[in-house]
Design an enzyme around this catalytic site. Structure first.
Site, mmCIF file in Angstrom:
data_model
loop_
_atom_site.group_PDB
_atom_site.id
_atom_site.type_symbol
_atom_site.label_atom_id
_atom_site.label_comp_id
_atom_site.label_asym_id
_atom_site.label_seq_id
_atom_site.Cartn_x
_atom_site.Cartn_y
_atom_site.Cartn_z
ATOM 1 N N LYS A 22 -5.620 -5.040 4.888
ATOM 2 C CA LYS A 22 -4.452 -6.003 4.757
ATOM 3 C C LYS A 22 -3.317 -5.722 5.270
ATOM 4 O O LYS A 22 -2.776 -6.463 6.096
ATOM 5 C CB LYS A 22 -4.450 -6.147 3.149
ATOM 6 C CG LYS A 22 -3.427 -7.027 2.823
ATOM 7 C CD LYS A 22 -3.143 -7.387 1.353
ATOM 8 C CE LYS A 22 -2.227 -6.255 0.659
ATOM 9 N NZ LYS A 22 -0.774 -6.560 0.878
ATOM 10 N N ASN A 23 -2.759 -4.512 5.178
ATOM 11 C CA ASN A 23 -1.292 -4.209 5.405
ATOM 12 C C ASN A 23 -1.356 -3.782 7.114
ATOM 13 O O ASN A 23 -0.229 -3.656 7.476
ATOM 14 C CB ASN A 23 -0.993 -2.672 4.721
ATOM 15 C CG ASN A 23 -0.641 -3.043 3.041
ATOM 16 O OD1 ASN A 23 -0.658 -4.190 2.852
ATOM 17 N ND2 ASN A 23 -0.095 -2.279 2.782
ATOM 18 N N CYS A 126 5.104 -8.579 -4.717
ATOM 19 C CA CYS A 126 4.811 -7.740 -5.979
ATOM 20 C C CYS A 126 5.839 -7.170 -6.612
ATOM 21 O O CYS A 126 6.993 -6.807 -5.862
ATOM 22 C CB CYS A 126 3.951 -6.456 -5.461
ATOM 23 S SG CYS A 126 1.993 -6.803 -5.277
ATOM 24 N N ARG A 131 12.921 -3.488 -4.113
ATOM 25 C CA ARG A 131 12.392 -3.865 -2.848
ATOM 26 C C ARG A 131 13.357 -4.491 -1.959
ATOM 27 O O ARG A 131 13.139 -5.765 -1.471
ATOM 28 C CB ARG A 131 10.965 -4.553 -2.646
ATOM 29 C CG ARG A 131 9.985 -3.876 -3.568
ATOM 30 C CD ARG A 131 8.650 -4.279 -3.267
ATOM 31 N NE ARG A 131 7.860 -3.941 -2.116
ATOM 32 C CZ ARG A 131 6.729 -4.327 -2.018
ATOM 33 N NH1 ARG A 131 5.974 -5.007 -2.590
ATOM 34 N NH2 ARG A 131 6.142 -4.001 -0.752
ATOM 35 N N ASP A 316 0.239 3.331 -2.941
ATOM 36 C CA ASP A 316 -0.667 2.101 -3.166
ATOM 37 C C ASP A 316 -2.029 2.705 -3.967
ATOM 38 O O ASP A 316 -2.833 1.988 -4.203
ATOM 39 C CB ASP A 316 -1.048 1.463 -1.661
ATOM 40 C CG ASP A 316 0.177 0.515 -1.396
ATOM 41 O OD1 ASP A 316 0.923 0.320 -2.240
ATOM 42 O OD2 ASP A 316 -0.153 -0.086 -0.330
ATOM 43 N N ARG A 408 -5.433 -11.203 -3.639
ATOM 44 C CA ARG A 408 -4.527 -10.910 -2.545
ATOM 45 C C ARG A 408 -4.866 -9.658 -1.706
ATOM 46 O O ARG A 408 -4.523 -9.789 -0.468
ATOM 47 C CB ARG A 408 -2.953 -10.548 -3.089
ATOM 48 C CG ARG A 408 -2.439 -11.684 -3.482
ATOM 49 C CD ARG A 408 -0.880 -11.398 -3.975
ATOM 50 N NE ARG A 408 -0.476 -10.749 -2.799
ATOM 51 C CZ ARG A 408 0.645 -9.745 -2.945
ATOM 52 N NH1 ARG A 408 0.974 -9.405 -4.177
ATOM 53 N NH2 ARG A 408 1.030 -9.125 -1.991
HETATM 54 C C1 UD1 Z 1 4.381 -1.568 2.704
HETATM 55 C C2 UD1 Z 1 3.114 -1.909 1.965
HETATM 56 C C3 UD1 Z 1 3.032 -1.418 0.712
HETATM 57 C C4 UD1 Z 1 3.219 0.020 0.518
HETATM 58 C C5 UD1 Z 1 4.640 0.411 1.046
HETATM 59 C C6 UD1 Z 1 4.786 1.730 0.995
HETATM 60 C C7 UD1 Z 1 2.435 -3.855 3.421
HETATM 61 C C8 UD1 Z 1 2.408 -5.378 3.391
HETATM 62 N N1 UD1 Z 1 2.943 -3.228 2.196
HETATM 63 O O1 UD1 Z 1 5.599 -2.193 1.833
HETATM 64 O O2 UD1 Z 1 1.855 -1.952 0.291
HETATM 65 O O3 UD1 Z 1 3.354 0.113 -1.021
HETATM 66 O O4 UD1 Z 1 4.727 -0.302 2.379
HETATM 67 O O5 UD1 Z 1 3.845 2.425 1.619
HETATM 68 O O6 UD1 Z 1 2.142 -3.107 4.315
HETATM 69 N N2 UD1 Z 1 13.478 0.123 1.119
HETATM 70 C C9 UD1 Z 1 14.824 -0.137 1.341
HETATM 71 N N3 UD1 Z 1 15.150 -1.154 2.203
HETATM 72 C C10 UD1 Z 1 14.682 -1.825 2.918
HETATM 73 C C11 UD1 Z 1 13.205 -1.551 3.117
HETATM 74 C C12 UD1 Z 1 12.477 -0.574 2.065
HETATM 75 O O7 UD1 Z 1 15.355 0.500 0.481
HETATM 76 O O8 UD1 Z 1 15.024 -2.584 3.536
HETATM 77 C C13 UD1 Z 1 12.953 0.625 0.297
HETATM 78 C C14 UD1 Z 1 11.905 0.399 -0.716
HETATM 79 O O9 UD1 Z 1 12.534 -0.306 -1.919
HETATM 80 C C15 UD1 Z 1 10.940 1.334 -1.001
HETATM 81 C C16 UD1 Z 1 10.874 2.212 0.220
HETATM 82 O O10 UD1 Z 1 12.000 1.975 0.911
HETATM 83 O O11 UD1 Z 1 11.650 2.251 -2.042
HETATM 84 C C17 UD1 Z 1 9.600 1.977 0.929
HETATM 85 O O12 UD1 Z 1 9.383 0.600 1.201
HETATM 86 P P1 UD1 Z 1 8.742 0.147 2.407
HETATM 87 O O13 UD1 Z 1 8.139 1.167 3.361
HETATM 88 O O14 UD1 Z 1 9.584 -0.723 3.230
HETATM 89 O O15 UD1 Z 1 7.692 -0.922 1.866
HETATM 90 P P2 UD1 Z 1 6.972 -2.036 2.482
HETATM 91 O O16 UD1 Z 1 6.954 -2.161 3.931
HETATM 92 O O17 UD1 Z 1 7.669 -3.215 1.789
#
Ligand code: UD1
Length: 431
Positions: A22-23, A126, A131, A316, A408
């Site tokens: 999915k990701n 989620c 986030r 995850d 999902r």
């Molecule tokens: C993706 C995955 C999710 C997984 C996560 C971490 C998908 C669709 N989702 O989510 O399943 O759990 O990677 O492996 O691929 N952060 C900030 N600012 C930002 C962006 C992120 O502070 O602008 C923080 C987040 O709050 C979190 C960390 O960075 O603490 C990692 O988040 P991130 O790797 O960006 O997660 P996603 O890409 O949303």
């Protein structure tokens, strides 16, 4: 609203085919916005998130066609979908759609890179912590975008196109790295991305972008270089297997005991989690067809894990591993470093008799001899499947409510488990 009913206590034996990730599928589908030519994706999983993203892309003017079944296709084989973003008719991604799936926010980068403007609602998704999207916006600003927040929407403009730059992520972010890659691919000049996410899904997106004509080197390492090109062309790309789905079923087998071949699973995509599983006393063997997971008779040894960006233990899989540890023969500590507040499964696992205490970002799990079935509530995607894992090993009936979370991200979950001897069924409420 559908529920899932499980009668626990059955060992799992047989073969579980692993679906496309999915990701990886979501950012790959979004990458179709970068080119007017068709992008064909193979091995796309049949999931609610994929269907929702198709609707979001349609709203921008992306056509899609799904291939019908072919002779010799395995039941549930991944879909082949052709996407065509020949004419982007709308650069607005509305709240009603984006609020339902966080990853859809990622359309911002390709819309901006190709059209010079985009207006995308701030995301939902989620409920696992705050986030934020600050780092995604920072990456785009480094490439020359002007960004404003207006009435809950991110408004991004780059009337003369994006230009290459240096992006130094203070924290590893998967979505930030996807954003940087897609934007830099069509920027004028060179981009250097530091502290990039090394997750396999990032490498998969980069491989697809390269097949579309992008010039990217270093994906899969913390430093990625992108030489911008004027346009990208069509391509064909197969989505990589879902390491989280594979790890989830591996933990289910470790929990119930049994012998299951995870067909198509690749050890290199989840080595850290497999090592943790091996330390619990489960046998993990890489075979040509996939990964074989066996646990016979032996108890479950307690193992401590700390989540970390790839190649560390994936956040995850944290909830699922905690599900497994509820039955260990001792005390284990599970520390979550990626997302705050990703412990919503703790109180639901407690309803099944688990003993878990929270201490800041660490859950201290005291293994119990037996879990007892109960009604439980799915709270987010991965948390909900940890309840299924626990239910498979609990005595009696467990009913998991709000299973739309599961839909999902897990394709044909009940069918895959039933085929291996689990007693699990979906109950659809009328209306
Ligand atoms: C993706 C995955 C999710 C997984 C996560 C971490 C998908 C669709 N989702 O989510 O399943 O759990 O990677 O492996 O691929 N952060 C900030 N600012 C930002 C962006 C992120 O502070 O602008 C923080 C987040 O709050 C979190 C960390 O960075 O603490 C990692 O988040 P991130 O790797 O960006 O997660 P996603 O890409 O949303």
């Amino acid at each position: 609203m559908d529920r899932i009913r499980i009668v626990g206590g059955h060992k799992l034996s047989g073969v579980i085919p692993v679906s496309g990730a999915k990701n990886a599928a979501l950012p790959l589908m979004i990458a179709s916005l970068l080119t007017p030519e068709p992008l064909t994706l193979e091995n796309v999983p049949r999931l609610a998130d994929v269907r929702l993203l198709i609707r979001i892309l349609e709203n921008h003017g992306v056509d899609h066609a799904i291939d019908g079944k072919r002779t010799g296709d395995a039941p549930g084989a991944g879909q082949t979908i052709h996407f065509s973003a020949k004419n982007i008719v709308d650069t607005v991604a509305p709240y009603e759609l984006v609020s339902r799936m966080r990853a859809s926010f990622w359309v911002l980068a390709p819309l901006l890179a190709r059209m010079g403007e985009a207006r995308v609602s701030l995301p939902g998704g989620c409920a696992i912590g705050t986030r934020p999207v600050d780092l995604l916006l920072m990456a785009l600003e480094r490439l020359g975008a002007e960004i404003d927040i207006e009435s809950g929407y991110v408004v991004a403009r780059a009337p003369k196109g994006l230009r290459g730059g240096e992006i130094d992520f203070p924290k590893v972010t998967v979505g930030g790295t996807h954003t940087a890659l897609m934007a830099a691919a069509l920027a004028h000049g060179d981009t250097l991305i530091r502290n990039a996410a090394c997750e396999p899904e990032v490498t998969d997106l980069a491989a697809c972008l390269i097949a579309m004509g992008a010039k990217i080197s270093g994906a899969g390492t913390p430093t990625i270089e992108v030489q911008g090109v004027a346009s990208l062309h069509g391509a064909r790309h197969a989505v990589l297997p879902d390491r989280i789905e594979a790890g989830t079923y591996a933990m289910a087998v470790a929990m119930t005991g049994g012998d299951v071949l995870l067909e198509g699973a690749r050890a290199d995509l989840l080595q850290n989690a497999l090592d943790a599983l091996a330390r619990t006393g489960t046998t993990v063997t890489a075979e040509d067809a996939g990964l074989r997971i066996v646990r016979n008779g032996a108890g479950i040894a307690p193992v401590d894990v700390t989540t970390a960006p790839f190649p560390g233990f994936p956040t995850d899989l944290q909830a699922q591993f905690m599900g497994l540890m509820t039955r260990s023969e001792g005390v284990s500590r599970i520390t979550e470093t990626i997302f705050e507040n990703r412990f919503m499964h703790v109180q639901e696992l407690a309803r099944l008799g688990a003993r878990i205490r929270l201490d800041g970002d660490t859950a201290i799990v005291e293994g119990v001899r037996r879990l007892k079935g109960a009604p439980v509530m799915a709270t987010d995607l991965r948390a909900s499947v940890s309840l299924v894992i626990a239910g498979l090993a609990a005595e009696g009936d467990t009913t998991v409510h709000r299973v739309y979370h599961l839909d999902r991200g897990f394709e044909r979950l009940e069918q895959k488990l039933v085929a291996c001897g689990a007693q699990i069924e979906r109950i659809s409420d009328p209306g």
